[in-house]
Design a protein around this motif. Structure first.
Motif, PDB file in Angstrom:
ATOM      1  N   ASN A 157       0.820  -1.213   0.000  1.00 34.63           N
ATOM      2  CA  ASN A 157       0.000   0.000   0.000  1.00 34.63           C
ATOM      3  C   ASN A 157       0.854   1.264   0.000  1.00 34.63           C
ATOM      4  O   ASN A 157       0.459   2.293  -0.556  1.00 34.63           O
ATOM      5  N   LYS A 158       2.027   1.200   0.608  1.00 37.70           N
ATOM      6  CA  LYS A 158       2.901   2.375   0.661  1.00 37.70           C
ATOM      7  C   LYS A 158       3.400   2.786  -0.720  1.00 37.70           C
ATOM      8  O   LYS A 158       3.795   3.937  -0.923  1.00 37.70           O
ATOM      9  N   GLU A 159       3.395   1.837  -1.650  1.00 41.27           N
ATOM     10  CA  GLU A 159       3.860   2.128  -3.002  1.00 41.27           C
ATOM     11  C   GLU A 159       2.788   2.769  -3.875  1.00 41.27           C
ATOM     12  O   GLU A 159       3.087   3.241  -4.971  1.00 41.27           O
ATOM     13  N   LEU A 160       1.553   2.793  -3.409  1.00 42.74           N
ATOM     14  CA  LEU A 160       0.443   3.217  -4.258  1.00 42.74           C
ATOM     15  C   LEU A 160       0.297   4.730  -4.352  1.00 42.74           C
ATOM     16  O   LEU A 160       0.033   5.266  -5.430  1.00 42.74           O
ATOM     17  N   PHE A 161       0.439   5.425  -3.205  1.00 41.95           N
ATOM     18  CA  PHE A 161       0.118   6.848  -3.157  1.00 41.95           C
ATOM     19  C   PHE A 161       1.234   7.649  -2.486  1.00 41.95           C
ATOM     20  O   PHE A 161       2.012   7.117  -1.698  1.00 41.95           O
ATOM     21  N   SER A 162       1.239   8.930  -2.767  1.00 42.17           N
ATOM     22  CA  SER A 162       2.132   9.847  -2.070  1.00 42.17           C
ATOM     23  C   SER A 162       1.630  10.054  -0.641  1.00 42.17           C
ATOM     24  O   SER A 162       0.488   9.718  -0.309  1.00 42.17           O
ATOM     25  N   GLU A 163       2.482  10.636   0.207  1.00 41.81           N
ATOM     26  CA  GLU A 163       2.115  10.868   1.604  1.00 41.81           C
ATOM     27  C   GLU A 163       0.908  11.800   1.733  1.00 41.81           C
ATOM     28  O   GLU A 163       0.126  11.701   2.674  1.00 41.81           O
ATOM     29  N   ASP A 164       0.743  12.702   0.779  1.00 39.02           N
ATOM     30  CA  ASP A 164      -0.362  13.660   0.846  1.00 39.02           C
ATOM     31  C   ASP A 164      -1.726  12.982   0.755  1.00 39.02           C
ATOM     32  O   ASP A 164      -2.735  13.547   1.190  1.00 39.02           O
ATOM     33  N   PHE A 165      -1.754  11.783   0.192  1.00 38.21           N
ATOM     34  CA  PHE A 165      -3.048  11.109   0.033  1.00 38.21           C
ATOM     35  C   PHE A 165      -3.673  10.782   1.384  1.00 38.21           C
ATOM     36  O   PHE A 165      -4.896  10.838   1.539  1.00 38.21           O
ATOM     37  N   LYS A 166      -2.857  10.440   2.374  1.00 39.42           N
ATOM     38  CA  LYS A 166      -3.410  10.097   3.688  1.00 39.42           C
ATOM     39  C   LYS A 166      -4.153  11.287   4.291  1.00 39.42           C
ATOM     40  O   LYS A 166      -5.231  11.123   4.877  1.00 39.42           O
ATOM     41  N   ASN A 167      -3.599  12.484   4.145  1.00 34.52           N
ATOM     42  CA  ASN A 167      -4.278  13.679   4.656  1.00 34.52           C
ATOM     43  C   ASN A 167      -5.590  13.919   3.906  1.00 34.52           C
ATOM     44  O   ASN A 167      -6.608  14.273   4.506  1.00 34.52           O
ATOM     45  N   PHE A 168      -5.549  13.721   2.601  1.00 34.60           N
ATOM     46  CA  PHE A 168      -6.747  13.883   1.779  1.00 34.60           C
ATOM     47  C   PHE A 168      -7.821  12.880   2.198  1.00 34.60           C
ATOM     48  O   PHE A 168      -9.001  13.228   2.344  1.00 34.60           O
ATOM     49  N   ALA A 169      -7.410  11.629   2.417  1.00 34.44           N
ATOM     50  CA  ALA A 169      -8.357  10.583   2.814  1.00 34.44           C
ATOM     51  C   ALA A 169      -8.916  10.844   4.208  1.00 34.44           C
ATOM     52  O   ALA A 169     -10.099  10.593   4.472  1.00 34.44           O
ATOM     53  N   GLU A 170      -8.082  11.360   5.111  1.00 35.26           N
ATOM     54  CA  GLU A 170      -8.569  11.634   6.467  1.00 35.26           C
ATOM     55  C   GLU A 170      -9.650  12.711   6.455  1.00 35.26           C
ATOM     56  O   GLU A 170     -10.650  12.608   7.183  1.00 35.26           O
ATOM     57  N   GLU A 171      -9.472  13.733   5.645  1.00 31.05           N
ATOM     58  CA  GLU A 171     -10.497  14.775   5.550  1.00 31.05           C
ATOM     59  C   GLU A 171     -11.825  14.185   5.105  1.00 31.05           C
ATOM     60  O   GLU A 171     -12.884  14.508   5.661  1.00 31.05           O
ATOM     61  N   ARG A 172     -11.785  13.310   4.100  1.00 34.13           N
ATOM     62  CA  ARG A 172     -13.010  12.677   3.608  1.00 34.13           C
ATOM     63  C   ARG A 172     -13.595  11.735   4.662  1.00 34.13           C
ATOM     64  O   ARG A 172     -14.809  11.665   4.840  1.00 34.13           O
TER      65      ARG A 172
END
Length: 243
Positions: A157-172
């Motif tokens: 899973n770490k290879e799929l997205f940049s670190e910024d995606f986690k922040n984006f997902a948390e907001e949603r």
């Protein structure tokens, strides 16, 4: 055990990856009432790479290990094949039923796998599990494995997205689950480790969307069920590291 052919195209430099549909079914005759479809059984229907090369062998080994972990509630280290898993599941039920004759509730295990997304960079396979081995209720889950089509290796899973995606997902996630931005992520009764938002263990790709799925017990009690986020491909493609 039966197979049905499915072809998956890889990139132009790698040969075509051929999948069959692997089917394994086994039924116990003990306490079995076929007319009422009330028998202990195990069924496995999953994509299976048919090449004899290292790529196919590696991909299949990951699928096999994953299914064994899904169904093997006793964590039996000696299980080394899906056929062995099926026979062990039936044997365990029959041993339990003979030890406790008053116990006559059939066990059930079923896993169905489907390729949900394919490209030159990734193949995503979804596994639907339904499992009952006694107790107050059974267990269901949806899990994903993501593969590199060229090598057959499992993509983390770490290879799929940049670190910024986690922040984006948390907001949603907070918006969907009514968790205020200034409150701890576990303030409504969830149990993220260290009270910090984390992406789920299972991230799956579909033709037009990305699925983030938290199965039962992962971040909430069984009674809360599963928690799932979905994103349109277009809205998260800027975070992709691999596509």
């Amino acid at each position: 055990m039966t197979f049905n052919l499915l072809l998956i195209g890889c990139n132009k430099d790698a040969p075509e990856l051929n999948f069959d549909e692997l089917n394994i079914e086994q039924v116990s005759e003990l306490n079995c009432n076929p007319e009422e479809e009330n028998c202990t059984f195990i069924g496995i229907t999953v994509p299976w790479a048919m090449g004899k090369d290292s790529r196919s062998n590696l991909l299949n080994s990951h699928i096999e290990d994953h299914i064994i972990k899904l169904i093997d509630y006793q964590d039996n280290k000696e299980l080394n094949s899906l056929e062995n898993l099926a026979q062990t599941f039936i044997n365990d039920y029959e041993a339990s039923a003979k030890e406790f004759p008053e116990y006559n509730i059939p066990w059930e295990a079923f896993v169905e796998g489907n390729v949900t997304y394919k490209s030159e960079k990734i193949i995503s396979i979804q596994f639907d599990l339904a499992l009952f081995t006694g107790g107050a209720h059974g267990y269901t889950s949806i899990t994903y494995l993501n593969f590199d089509p060229e090598s057959g290796r499992l993509i983390s899973n770490k290879e799929l997205f940049s670190e910024d995606f986690k922040n984006f997902a948390e907001e949603r996630f907070r918006k969907k689950n009514d968790i205020p931005e200034n409150e701890p992520i576990n303030s409504t009764g969830l149990f993220f480790e260290d009270d910090k938002f984390q992406l789920p263990q299972n991230i799956g790709f579909h033709e037009n969307k990305i699925v983030l799925r938290y199965n039962a017990y992962e971040i909430a009690s069984y009674s809360e069920g599963t928690i799932q986020l979905e994103f349109k491909m277009d809205e998260v493609k800027k975070f992709f590291k691999i596509l």
